[in-house]
Write an enzyme that holds these catalytic residues in place. Structure first.
Site, PDB file in Angstrom:
ATOM      1  N   ILE A 160      21.111  16.690   4.219  1.00  0.00           N
ATOM      2  CA  ILE A 160      20.677  16.685   2.822  1.00  0.00           C
ATOM      3  C   ILE A 160      21.805  17.157   1.910  1.00  0.00           C
ATOM      4  O   ILE A 160      22.066  16.555   0.860  1.00  0.00           O
ATOM      5  CB  ILE A 160      19.424  17.556   2.636  1.00  0.00           C
ATOM      6  CG1 ILE A 160      18.248  16.967   3.428  1.00  0.00           C
ATOM      7  CG2 ILE A 160      19.056  17.661   1.158  1.00  0.00           C
ATOM      8  CD1 ILE A 160      17.005  17.835   3.443  1.00  0.00           C
ATOM      9  N   CYS A 210      20.230  25.249   2.985  1.00  0.00           N
ATOM     10  CA  CYS A 210      20.498  25.961   4.231  1.00  0.00           C
ATOM     11  C   CYS A 210      19.196  26.180   4.999  1.00  0.00           C
ATOM     12  O   CYS A 210      18.117  26.238   4.406  1.00  0.00           O
ATOM     13  CB  CYS A 210      21.163  27.303   3.946  1.00  0.00           C
ATOM     14  SG  CYS A 210      20.334  28.279   2.673  1.00  0.00           S
ATOM     15  N   PRO A 211      19.280  26.292   6.325  1.00  0.00           N
ATOM     16  CA  PRO A 211      18.085  26.628   7.109  1.00  0.00           C
ATOM     17  C   PRO A 211      17.677  28.068   6.864  1.00  0.00           C
ATOM     18  O   PRO A 211      18.481  28.885   6.376  1.00  0.00           O
ATOM     19  CB  PRO A 211      18.546  26.415   8.555  1.00  0.00           C
ATOM     20  CG  PRO A 211      20.028  26.666   8.508  1.00  0.00           C
ATOM     21  CD  PRO A 211      20.482  26.149   7.168  1.00  0.00           C
ATOM     22  N   SER A 238      15.092  23.990  -0.077  1.00  0.00           N
ATOM     23  CA  SER A 238      15.277  24.254   1.355  1.00  0.00           C
ATOM     24  C   SER A 238      14.063  24.971   1.923  1.00  0.00           C
ATOM     25  O   SER A 238      13.084  24.336   2.332  1.00  0.00           O
ATOM     26  CB  SER A 238      16.563  25.047   1.589  1.00  0.00           C
ATOM     27  OG  SER A 238      16.553  26.287   0.899  1.00  0.00           O
ATOM     28  N   ASP A 263      11.144  23.606  -5.283  1.00  0.00           N
ATOM     29  CA  ASP A 263      10.097  22.803  -4.659  1.00  0.00           C
ATOM     30  C   ASP A 263       9.411  23.572  -3.544  1.00  0.00           C
ATOM     31  O   ASP A 263       8.446  23.087  -2.958  1.00  0.00           O
ATOM     32  CB  ASP A 263      10.702  21.500  -4.095  1.00  0.00           C
ATOM     33  CG  ASP A 263       9.644  20.540  -3.574  1.00  0.00           C
ATOM     34  OD1 ASP A 263       8.720  20.201  -4.352  1.00  0.00           O
ATOM     35  OD2 ASP A 263       9.723  20.133  -2.391  1.00  0.00           O
ATOM     36  N   GLU A 268       2.982  29.476   0.486  1.00  0.00           N
ATOM     37  CA  GLU A 268       2.450  28.177   0.061  1.00  0.00           C
ATOM     38  C   GLU A 268       1.080  27.955   0.678  1.00  0.00           C
ATOM     39  O   GLU A 268       0.928  28.190   1.882  1.00  0.00           O
ATOM     40  CB  GLU A 268       3.411  27.055   0.472  1.00  0.00           C
ATOM     41  CG  GLU A 268       4.772  27.169  -0.194  1.00  0.00           C
ATOM     42  CD  GLU A 268       5.776  26.136   0.298  1.00  0.00           C
ATOM     43  OE1 GLU A 268       6.860  26.024  -0.297  1.00  0.00           O
ATOM     44  OE2 GLU A 268       5.474  25.441   1.295  1.00  0.00           O
ATOM     45  N   HIS A 287       6.014  21.477  -3.323  1.00  0.00           N
ATOM     46  CA  HIS A 287       6.577  21.075  -2.036  1.00  0.00           C
ATOM     47  C   HIS A 287       6.430  19.568  -1.812  1.00  0.00           C
ATOM     48  O   HIS A 287       5.938  19.109  -0.780  1.00  0.00           O
ATOM     49  CB  HIS A 287       5.902  21.846  -0.886  1.00  0.00           C
ATOM     50  CG  HIS A 287       6.769  21.965   0.326  1.00  0.00           C
ATOM     51  ND1 HIS A 287       6.827  23.104   1.085  1.00  0.00           N
ATOM     52  CD2 HIS A 287       7.615  21.081   0.926  1.00  0.00           C
ATOM     53  CE1 HIS A 287       7.669  22.918   2.105  1.00  0.00           C
ATOM     54  NE2 HIS A 287       8.155  21.694   2.020  1.00  0.00           N
TER      55      HIS A 287
END
Length: 320
Positions: A160, A210-211, A238, A263, A268, A287
């Site tokens: 991405i 980033c993860p 991310s 996002d 969530e 999201h």
């Protein structure tokens, strides 16, 4: 063979099909959503279990063994699965990598263009009659800016991040990249690797790709935000916990940066107490960066291929 899908709705709210699962099982059960108390009951006897955000901890995995042999994720992330427990019980876990690259990069630039072009602000003004009463052929309600020559800082340079850089280059932007390892940027005219501090200090837009790890949780915090330009925009598509939400809300409300677009959030669906919901110049979407129909269709194709490969004895996209 029994296949159970525990949370089908977000991937396929009805515009796609789960029929492909019938090629691999005599019994298929599909649930739009599953509450934690129903996980074991609904999954009992399944050899293949398909989940998205449904949590499968050690207790659930132990209760579903020895029948359960395979867990198929409808996502790239796999933090909802206790991988140690899956390994202990000999259960294969597979995710869906790189299915949403184009859609997420597109969302990043939807956010960026919101701040540079203010399309919705001006459209609403026109529909309110402001242009009809304007003495000039045009007007603008906020400063407008070009992307050409602006600097975008990309934190994380997987698929991405690279796609974001591709688009940024087409806009004539300068590109700073910060990643765990130095990246080959020879394909880009105006890109270079940078330490995080340098990226933050010089970027007009900072976008996180980033993860989520111990090192990246809370990476965007009071300290790192303080290094950004007052005119900068922060974007996060991310993982929610990469951003310290209170620190970001404070920075926005105090005018330390110009705006933010997210996002993803730490919790969530969003908590009503989240400070970003009332922060200044903060755009939040639910999201949806991954949710284009074409993207979800690609997800299901990879999900099917993961199942087929597993049943053929050559599992792909395994995690853990």
């Amino acid at each position: 063979m029994k296949i159970v899908v525990l949370d089908a709705y977000t991937t396929n709210p009805g515009d796609l099909s789960w029929d492909f699962l019938n090629r691999y099982a005599d019994e298929v059960a599909i649930y739009e959503r599953t509450q934690p108390d129903d996980v074991i009951t609904r999954s009992k006897g399944a050899q293949i279990l398909i989940v998205n955000k449904t949590v499968l901890g050690k207790d659930e995995i132990a209760a579903l063994s020895p029948e359960l042999k395979y867990i198929g994720l409808q996502s790239t992330g796999y933090n909802v699965i206790d991988l140690n427990a899956a390994k202990e019980y000999g259960i294969t876990v597979c995710n869906i990598p790189s299915y949403s690259t184009n859609a997420v990069a597109q969302q990043v630039f939807a956010f960026i263009l919101h701040f540079t072009n203010m399309v919705s602000l001006h459209s609403e003004s026109v529909h309110n009659g402001d242009w009809c009463s304007c003495p000039d052929f045009c007007y603008w309600l906020s400063p407008l800016s070009e992307l050409y020559g602006k600097t975008i800082g990309i934190i994380g340079f997987g698929s991405i991040g690279k796609r974001v850089a591709d688009i940024a280059q087409s806009f004539g932007m300068n590109i700073l990249v910060h990643s765990r390892s130095k990246k080959d940027l020879s394909d880009y005219k105006n890109a270079r690797n940078a330490e995080l501090s340098e990226l933050l200090q010089n970027s007009d837009f900072v976008t996180c790709h980033c993860p989520l790890t111990d090192e990246t949780e809370g990476l965007i915090n009071h300290g790192t935000i303080s290094k950004m330009k007052k005119t900068a925009i922060l974007i996060n598509t991310s993982r929610g916990p990469v951003v310290d939400e209170q620190a970001l809300a404070d920075a926005l409300n105090d005018g330390k940066i110009a705006g933010a677009a997210l996002d993803v959030l730490r919790i969530e669906p969003a908590s009503r107490e989240n400070p970003l919901l009332s922060a200044k110049n903060c755009m939040i979407t639910p999201h949806i960066a991954w949710a284009a129909k074409e993207t979800r269709a690609r997800l299901l194709l990879i999900l099917e291929e993961n199942i087929r490969c597993y049943l053929n004895g050559t599992p792909q996209n395994t995690v853990g």
